[in-house]
Design an enzyme around this catalytic site. Structure first.
Site, mmCIF file in Angstrom:
data_model
loop_
_atom_site.group_PDB
_atom_site.id
_atom_site.type_symbol
_atom_site.label_atom_id
_atom_site.label_comp_id
_atom_site.label_asym_id
_atom_site.label_seq_id
_atom_site.Cartn_x
_atom_site.Cartn_y
_atom_site.Cartn_z
ATOM 1 N N LYS A 48 25.409 31.044 -42.809
ATOM 2 C CA LYS A 48 26.376 30.023 -43.206
ATOM 3 C C LYS A 48 26.149 29.559 -44.636
ATOM 4 O O LYS A 48 27.106 29.254 -45.349
ATOM 5 C CB LYS A 48 26.299 28.817 -42.256
ATOM 6 C CG LYS A 48 27.015 29.039 -40.935
ATOM 7 C CD LYS A 48 27.278 27.707 -40.248
ATOM 8 C CE LYS A 48 28.087 27.876 -38.994
ATOM 9 N NZ LYS A 48 28.369 26.591 -38.328
ATOM 10 N N LYS A 85 30.097 38.943 -35.005
ATOM 11 C CA LYS A 85 30.432 38.077 -33.889
ATOM 12 C C LYS A 85 31.851 37.510 -34.046
ATOM 13 O O LYS A 85 32.242 37.134 -35.146
ATOM 14 C CB LYS A 85 29.424 36.921 -33.866
ATOM 15 C CG LYS A 85 29.654 35.874 -32.810
ATOM 16 C CD LYS A 85 28.706 34.695 -33.023
ATOM 17 C CE LYS A 85 29.393 33.547 -33.754
ATOM 18 N NZ LYS A 85 29.707 32.386 -32.911
ATOM 19 N N LYS A 90 35.596 31.303 -34.254
ATOM 20 C CA LYS A 90 36.819 30.549 -34.472
ATOM 21 C C LYS A 90 36.991 30.146 -35.919
ATOM 22 O O LYS A 90 38.080 29.807 -36.350
ATOM 23 C CB LYS A 90 36.858 29.317 -33.557
ATOM 24 C CG LYS A 90 35.796 28.268 -33.843
ATOM 25 C CD LYS A 90 36.022 27.040 -32.989
ATOM 26 C CE LYS A 90 34.941 26.863 -31.959
ATOM 27 N NZ LYS A 90 33.636 26.455 -32.511
HETATM 28 P P1 ADP Z 1 31.993 29.408 -33.177
HETATM 29 O O1 ADP Z 1 30.902 30.248 -33.731
HETATM 30 O O2 ADP Z 1 33.123 30.206 -32.607
HETATM 31 O O3 ADP Z 1 32.444 28.324 -34.121
HETATM 32 P P2 ADP Z 1 30.458 27.382 -31.688
HETATM 33 O O4 ADP Z 1 29.381 27.382 -32.704
HETATM 34 O O5 ADP Z 1 31.288 26.155 -31.539
HETATM 35 O O6 ADP Z 1 31.380 28.668 -31.887
HETATM 36 O O7 ADP Z 1 29.846 27.751 -30.263
HETATM 37 C C1 ADP Z 1 30.310 27.253 -29.032
HETATM 38 C C2 ADP Z 1 29.714 28.073 -27.906
HETATM 39 O O8 ADP Z 1 30.348 29.357 -27.847
HETATM 40 C C3 ADP Z 1 28.213 28.363 -28.077
HETATM 41 O O9 ADP Z 1 27.602 28.369 -26.806
HETATM 42 C C4 ADP Z 1 28.195 29.742 -28.656
HETATM 43 O O10 ADP Z 1 26.991 30.423 -28.405
HETATM 44 C C5 ADP Z 1 29.355 30.382 -27.926
HETATM 45 N N1 ADP Z 1 29.920 31.476 -28.692
HETATM 46 C C6 ADP Z 1 30.386 31.410 -29.962
HETATM 47 N N2 ADP Z 1 30.854 32.595 -30.363
HETATM 48 C C7 ADP Z 1 30.662 33.450 -29.328
HETATM 49 C C8 ADP Z 1 30.929 34.831 -29.138
HETATM 50 N N3 ADP Z 1 31.480 35.559 -30.115
HETATM 51 N N4 ADP Z 1 30.613 35.397 -27.949
HETATM 52 C C9 ADP Z 1 30.054 34.659 -26.970
HETATM 53 N N5 ADP Z 1 29.763 33.355 -27.089
HETATM 54 C C10 ADP Z 1 30.066 32.745 -28.252
HETATM 55 NA NA NA Z 2 30.878 28.099 -35.885
#
Ligand code: ADP
Ligand code: NA
Length: 329
Positions: A111, A197, A200
């Site tokens: 990040k 990965k 969002k």
């Molecule tokens: P993002 O990276 O999409 O912004 P967050 O940091 O808000 O997501 O994570 C919210 C939850 O979703 C966490 O438990 C995270 O490990 C899970 N998560 C995020 N991206 C993925 C993914 N690509 N596959 C599976 N789980 C995910």
């Molecule tokens: Na994120």
């Protein structure tokens, strides 16, 4: 009864990655654990957010938690910034965490590289201690998360052991938590770059399926998902990351095993496979979207969040005071 804590950032609309890796687990676990599910808005502001969008996304994420099937009678649902013990607790955590530990976090490295141009906030480094506070304040035993959170959970465990050793003369003060991952889909990959990965906050909207994407958009994104030229549907994440990712998503959305999917699509092309997968994802998300819109239009959503924050404040303040007492404050 054991306790569960988990959170999602309102840094965009959750993706099917968030659903498969995290939210689906929440629903499955709600009957057997004392659950706290949080909209972690203070995590979202570690990178710049647009004010009005963030407002909408915070309430929207709460509505989605309910739309996927969390029952407010069974779980405590709340917004992090409405519970001040999280940031105060994070300070106590930082005082017992080393800079080196935080600089080693791969998510910080990623990040901070991405945000280099606009400047890297100090909070990007101290984000994991806030997450540690989120978890320990509820004495969580289990933390259902995606694979990308594994390292943060290890940091949390190291912190708890250190804190209990330093201050727990009369026995452990904090509960040692454990991460909980799904068997299939703990790391859903980007549809555009299947070695990355799915996230969002990805700038490339073709990389993710948002839980609120229109059916036509879902079908189109899956149709244009990156695969390979071999035309064979088999599970081989190393050599065929695109197709393997689609197989994982398919399995997670329908409950059918990957082996059974591979057998069913033997001799068939990517076109047919992608069409069917598109229908499976639409079938999963359409009813969730309907419920989402109903919750967004309902004042009951706000009442649920008020009740959740009140309960969370009571529980977290108690732990915060135990931590402060232990440290001599
Ligand atoms: P993002 O990276 O999409 O912004 P967050 O940091 O808000 O997501 O994570 C919210 C939850 O979703 C966490 O438990 C995270 O490990 C899970 N998560 C995020 N991206 C993925 C993914 N690509 N596959 C599976 N789980 C995910
Ligand atoms: Na994120």
């Amino acid at each position: 009864m054991q306790t569960i804590f988990s959170g999602i950032q309102p840094s965009g609309v959750p993706t099917i990655g968030n659903y498969i890796g995290a939210m689906k687990q929440f629903v499955d676990l709600q009957n057997d654990f004392d659950c706290y599910f949080c909209v972690v808005d203070e995590h979202a502001i570690t990178v710049p957010q647009k004010r009005l969008e963030l407002r909408q996304q915070i309430r929207g994420l709460a509505a989605l938690y309910l739309a996927v099937g969390l029952d407010p009678a069974k779980v405590t649902l709340f917004i992090q910034s409405e519970v001040p013990a999280h940031t105060e607790g994070a300070w106590l955590v930082q005082c017992n965490t080393y800079i080196g530990e935080l600089e080693r976090m791969t998510q910080f490295k990623d990040k901070s590289a991405k945000n280099e141009k606009q400047g890297v906030s100090a909070a990007l480094l101290t984000y994991p201690p806030l997450m540690v506070a989120d978890i320990v304040l509820y004495h969580a035993h289990l933390v259902p998360v995606g694979e990308d959170q594994r390292q943060h959970l290890e940091l949390t465990r190291d912190f708890v052991e250190r804190f209990n050793n330093r201050y727990g003369e009369n026995g452990p003060i904090l509960t040692l938590p454990e991460a909980k991952f799904v068997k299939e889909g703990a790391r859903v990959m980007s549809l555009a770059e299947p070695t990355q990965k799915m996230s969002k906050s990805d700038k490339n909207v073709k990389g993710f399926i948002s839980m609120l994407d229109e059916p036509a958009v879902i079908r189109k994104k899956i149709k244009s998902a990156v695969t390979d030229s071999s035309g064979v549907i088999e599970y081989d994440p190393e050599n065929k990351p695109g197709v393997s990712n689609l197989l994982s998503i398919y399995a997670a959305c329908t409950g059918e095993s990957i082996a059974s999917l591979v057998a069913r699509y033997e001799g068939k092309g990517y076109g047919e496979f992608k069409t069917d997968l598109g229908e499976a994802v639409v079938g999963l998300l359409e009813p969730i979207q309907e419920k989402y819109h109903a919750w967004m239009a309902s004042e009951e959503l706000d009442t649920i969040l008020d009740t959740g924050a009140e309960k969370a404040r009571a529980v977290s303040n108690k732990t915060l005071n135990q931590m402060k007492n232990a440290m001599g404050l």
